[in-house]
Design an enzyme around this catalytic site. Structure first.
Site, PDB file in Angstrom:
ATOM      1  CG  HIS A 134      -2.075   0.909   1.157  1.00 33.25           C
ATOM      2  ND1 HIS A 134      -2.250   1.948   2.053  1.00 33.25           N
ATOM      3  CD2 HIS A 134      -3.131   0.978   0.296  1.00 33.25           C
ATOM      4  CE1 HIS A 134      -3.359   2.604   1.750  1.00 33.25           C
ATOM      5  NE2 HIS A 134      -3.916   2.036   0.702  1.00 33.25           N
ATOM      6  CE  LYS A 136      -1.284   4.679  -1.875  1.00 28.32           C
ATOM      7  NZ  LYS A 136      -1.989   4.202  -0.672  1.00 28.32           N
ATOM      8  CG  ASP A 141      18.898  10.963 -10.458  1.00 30.25           C
ATOM      9  OD1 ASP A 141      18.878   9.812 -10.920  1.00 30.25           O
ATOM     10  OD2 ASP A 141      18.848  11.994 -11.159  1.00 30.25           O
ATOM     11  CG  HIS A 313      -7.259   8.359  -0.895  1.00 29.88           C
ATOM     12  ND1 HIS A 313      -5.924   8.242  -1.225  1.00 29.88           N
ATOM     13  CD2 HIS A 313      -7.767   7.101  -0.906  1.00 29.88           C
ATOM     14  CE1 HIS A 313      -5.639   6.969  -1.437  1.00 29.88           C
ATOM     15  NE2 HIS A 313      -6.736   6.250  -1.252  1.00 29.88           N
ATOM     16  CE  LYS A 315      -4.162   6.836   2.288  1.00 26.90           C
ATOM     17  NZ  LYS A 315      -5.560   6.620   2.414  1.00 26.90           N
ATOM     18  CG  ASP A 320       1.511  20.193  20.921  1.00 28.13           C
ATOM     19  OD1 ASP A 320       0.287  20.320  21.101  1.00 28.13           O
ATOM     20  OD2 ASP A 320       2.259  19.597  21.716  1.00 28.13           O
TER      21      ASP A 320
END
Length: 420
Positions: A134, A136, A141, A313, A315, A320
């Site tokens: 899952h 991404k 380089d 979608h 996450k 603080d």
């Protein structure tokens, strides 16, 4: 002509075991840029790939054959043809609809295409539902890295329509890129050099650095070996330190007891706690499951917003004025107990402020706020159903272990190249 497409199972240790089981520490002196939605993410990551001179490492859960997928394909092919080493790792479920022709065009150009846990359909239904790749991540380089929740698909662009997703990623430049590069290379099954700072450690790095300089970044991840709870522990630790405010925006919210308790406890001691959930979910069950927890949190002062403009979608979270996290991990049983995930932890005041302003605008202009006191006549019903759903969902990961498709495997296959 037959073109080989590799299949990988990154739940299994690669040849270099020390490079596989890693604990990455805090890296200072980084530049972190927030990328909101495909409008910011795709131009940045595509331009970095176009400028690549040596290597592109890419992991994604979803790649579609739409305008974004075809643009990515063209960029990767052009890079491989000019001598750039390109390694693309795809999830067998999320990318299960890619055509053999699409993959063959990449492989013919010299792109190393890898598929995590592929599985043939059974009576037209995909069976490899659980323990997904899952993450991404893109590293170019070993100089610039991208990590977050955005897949390579057109539904992350506003012109997709009402179902376009609201999401976040970050672009990282600086010392932390070396960790992201090392991690992505190790997860691809390639041999990597193990330098002193990357050797397996007896004690894990602190989740909360002792110094508070800006530009601190730490890579954390979960796998099904030695790092099963790292991301959940990072959330719990940050919440326990909160003194002023907490904002969590998460698409699929159904965490365990410990995390729920830390959210509630933060609100009880006077921390301003805001949760941003899906109001128009792409998966209806996600909304229903999250709502089972509302009463437990609302009664202790947690403010809950439902984002209603389009599917959420994201996450991301902040605590603080200087702690933030962005990545691929939801706060649900799949992400916290099954999937292979990766987040970055960030200690940077400017980034924290930028993320806070973005989420505050979202909450203020595009969300509905759940009332603190909900309808009394439904209280007992919600309590009963919530109790049952909560325990079923929390034991769900263990139950999936009985399913054959739960076992990732390494199995090379060949796809017939298409005729030109």
């Amino acid at each position: 002509m037959n073109v080989a497409v590799e299949h990988i199972a990154t739940d299994q240790p690669p040849d270099d075991a020390k490079a596989r089981d890693l604990d990455y520490g805090w890296q200072p002196g980084n530049r972190i840029e927030l990328l909101e939605n495909g409008e910011a993410y795709f131009p940045a990551v595509f331009e970095a790939m176009r400028q690549a001179q040596r290597e592109i490492l890419l992991e994604t859960f979803i790649l579609f054959e739409d305008k974004v997928g075809h643009e990515l394909q063209g960029i990767l092919i052009e890079a491989a043809q000019r001598g750039v080493k390109v390694i693309v790792s795809l999830d067998g479920f999320g990318c299960g609809e890619l055509s053999p022709a699409f993959l063959s065009e990449l492989a013919e150009a010299g792109v190393a295409v890898q598929m995590f846990d592929p599985a043939a359909k059974l009576v037209g239904i995909r069976t490899n539902w659980f323990r997904r790749l899952h993450r991404k991540i893109v590293v170019v380089d070993a100089a610039v890295a991208f990590i977050g929740g955005i897949n390579f698909s057109a539904d992350h662009l506003s012109d997709f329509g009402p179902e376009a997703k609201q999401d976040y990623a970050v672009q990282v430049s600086g010392p932390a890129v070396a960790d992201l590069h090392h991690f992505a290379l190790a997860q691809s099954g390639r041999q990597v050099r193990t330098r002193r700072g990357w050797r397996r450690r007896q004690q894990r790095p602190s989740l909360w650095p002792t110094h508070t300089d800006d530009g601190l970044v730490r890579l954390i991840y979960r796998d099904n070996l030695q790092h099963r709870d790292d991301i959940e522990e990072a959330y719990i630790h940050a919440l326990s330190k909160a003194q002023k405010r907490v904002v969590i925006a998460n698409a699929y919210f159904f965490p365990g007891y410990r995390l729920l308790r830390e959210i509630r406890n933060a609100a009880r001691r006077g921390v301003q706690v805001q949760l941003i959930m899906q109001g128009q979910p792409d998966v209806l069950l996600a909304k229903l499951a999250a709502r089972m927890l509302y009463d437990y949190l609302l009664k202790d002062g947690v403010v809950i917003h439902e984002y209603c403009q389009r599917p959420l979608h994201g996450k991301v979270a902040l605590v603080d004025d200087d702690w933030s996290t962005v990545g691929s991990s939801n706060l649900d049983p799949l992400s916290l107990s099954l999937n292979l995930e990766a987040n970055v932890l960030i200690r940077d005041r400017a980034f924290n402020h930028q993320l806070y302003e973005s989420l505050e605008t979202l909450a203020r202009n595009h969300c509905q706020t759940m009332p603190e006191k909900r309808k009394p006549r439904l209280w007992l019903w919600r309590l009963t159903v919530g109790f049952l759903v909560f325990h079923v969902m929390r034991h769900f990961p263990a139950l999936t272990g009985w399913l054959p498709a739960h076992k990732p495997r390494l199995k090379p296959f060949e796809s017939q190249a298409h005729d030109h």
